[in-house]
Design an enzyme around this catalytic site. Structure first.
Site, PDB file in Angstrom:
ATOM      1  N   ASP A 131       0.836  -1.208   0.000  1.00  0.00           N
ATOM      2  CA  ASP A 131       0.000   0.000   0.000  1.00  0.00           C
ATOM      3  C   ASP A 131       0.870   1.256   0.000  1.00  0.00           C
ATOM      4  O   ASP A 131       0.551   2.252  -0.658  1.00  0.00           O
ATOM      5  CB  ASP A 131      -0.912  -0.012   1.226  1.00  0.00           C
ATOM      6  CG  ASP A 131      -1.640  -1.326   1.368  1.00  0.00           C
ATOM      7  OD1 ASP A 131      -2.493  -1.629   0.519  1.00  0.00           O
ATOM      8  OD2 ASP A 131      -1.355  -2.071   2.321  1.00  0.00           O
ATOM      9  N   HIS A 159      -3.812  -3.452   6.372  1.00  0.00           N
ATOM     10  CA  HIS A 159      -3.834  -3.736   4.938  1.00  0.00           C
ATOM     11  C   HIS A 159      -5.233  -4.207   4.571  1.00  0.00           C
ATOM     12  O   HIS A 159      -5.521  -5.403   4.530  1.00  0.00           O
ATOM     13  CB  HIS A 159      -2.798  -4.802   4.590  1.00  0.00           C
ATOM     14  CG  HIS A 159      -2.844  -5.217   3.153  1.00  0.00           C
ATOM     15  ND1 HIS A 159      -2.648  -4.331   2.123  1.00  0.00           N
ATOM     16  CD2 HIS A 159      -3.092  -6.415   2.567  1.00  0.00           C
ATOM     17  CE1 HIS A 159      -2.752  -4.955   0.970  1.00  0.00           C
ATOM     18  NE2 HIS A 159      -3.036  -6.231   1.196  1.00  0.00           N
TER      19      HIS A 159
END
Length: 303
Positions: A131, A159
């Site tokens: 990410d 996440h």
């Protein structure tokens, strides 16, 4: 990537310990045949045990499928990570560094931590580097610079689609010096909406485009995570890492949560003293609540 030295540098010989569940044995044997065929100079051996491992990357887990409730998914993953934790507890090196990739990564890592008590809690992490890399690339594309010119984005929390990608402290380096992203892109609406949504939903967008999950970027991110953790982050640059932190920034200590960290000599430390505005505070607290709820669901599955 690992055998080429992408994860630990070009001078680190290694033994790969490859384990998988029984239905995947045949495919794993194929991988074991191909690795020697590539004649990687750093690869010294391949084995199927976890004895004395110094680095453990946990890819295995049960994915959430359509129609599944969160507790259904957790009921599958909790025993997996309890069993894997027990194996690491018994066989891994005492200084083993663990990276959990399989989702729900934060809570899987928390379960692993609880059932591998001899592994230092600071050595158990989960992946938010994918990410982090996605956030860097979105800003680079927006401002029209190279991704290497952008630094110090933050992925707060987890996440998942509720993570909080933040660019308030990110900067861009050019021939004119280093400047905050917020000076170069004054569209606050983009940073608080489209940027966040794009990073949060990037995995879903890739699945829609290629009819399968991320592969190359998902393999690259754990290598980046470990490379920085083991060899250190460049001065002035931090990464995002999910770990068991110390209650910094008002986040409870009893969850695995992603923070900005810097690394040196194989150890990480949290980046302290960053200013948190009201918008960020609300996002960060909401994620903490989600992770506390998920922890309770996981513990109910244990019981």
């Amino acid at each position: 990537m690992i055998a080429r030295g992408i994860m630990l540098g070009p001078n680190q010989p290694m033994i790969l310990h490859l384990l998988d569940i029984a239905p995947a044995t045949e495919a794993l044997n194929g991988v074991k045949m191909e690795l020697p065929d590539a004649a990687f100079p750093l690869l010294k051996d391949i084995t199927e045990t976890c004895k004395d491992v110094n680095i453990a990357i946990m890819l295995g887990g049960f994915p959430r499928k359509e129609g599944m409730e969160r507790k259904d998914m957790m009921s599958k993953n909790v025993p997996i990570y309890k069993e894997q934790a027990s194996a690491l507890e018994e066989h891994a090196a005492s200084d083993c560094k663990v990276l959990v990739v399989a989702n729900p990564a934060n809570t899987n890592a928390l379960i692993l931590k609880e059932f591998a008590p001899s592994i230092p809690e600071k050595n158990i992490t989960c992946l938010t580097r994918l990410d982090h890399n996605r956030a860097l690339s979105q800003i680079a594309e927006r401002i029209k610079v190279y991704v290497t010119d952008v630094k110090n984005v933050i992925i707060w929390g987890n996440h998942s689609s509720t993570q909080y990608p933040e660019a308030n402290h990110a900067t861009v380096t050019s021939i004119n010096g280093e400047r905050p992203v917020k000076e170069l892109d004054t569209d606050d609406l983009w940073l608080k909406n489209e940027f966040i949504n794009t990073v949060q939903q990037r995995g879903t967008a890739i699945i829609k485009a290629r009819k399968a999950s991320s592969v190359l970027s998902a393999a690259s991110a754990p290598c980046d995570h470990m490379l920085d953790w083991v060899l250190g982050t460049p001065k002035g640059i931090w990464l995002s890492m999910g770990a068991y932190f110390d209650g910094s920034y008002g986040i409870p200590k009893d969850i695995i949560y992603s923070f900005p960290v810097k690394c040196e000599k194989g150890k990480w430390s949290i980046v302290k003293g960053l200013k948190i505005d009201e918008f960020s505070r609300a996002k960060m607290d909401a994620i903490a609540k989600d992770l506390i709820d998920e922890k309770e669901v996981a513990h109910s599955c244990l019981n």
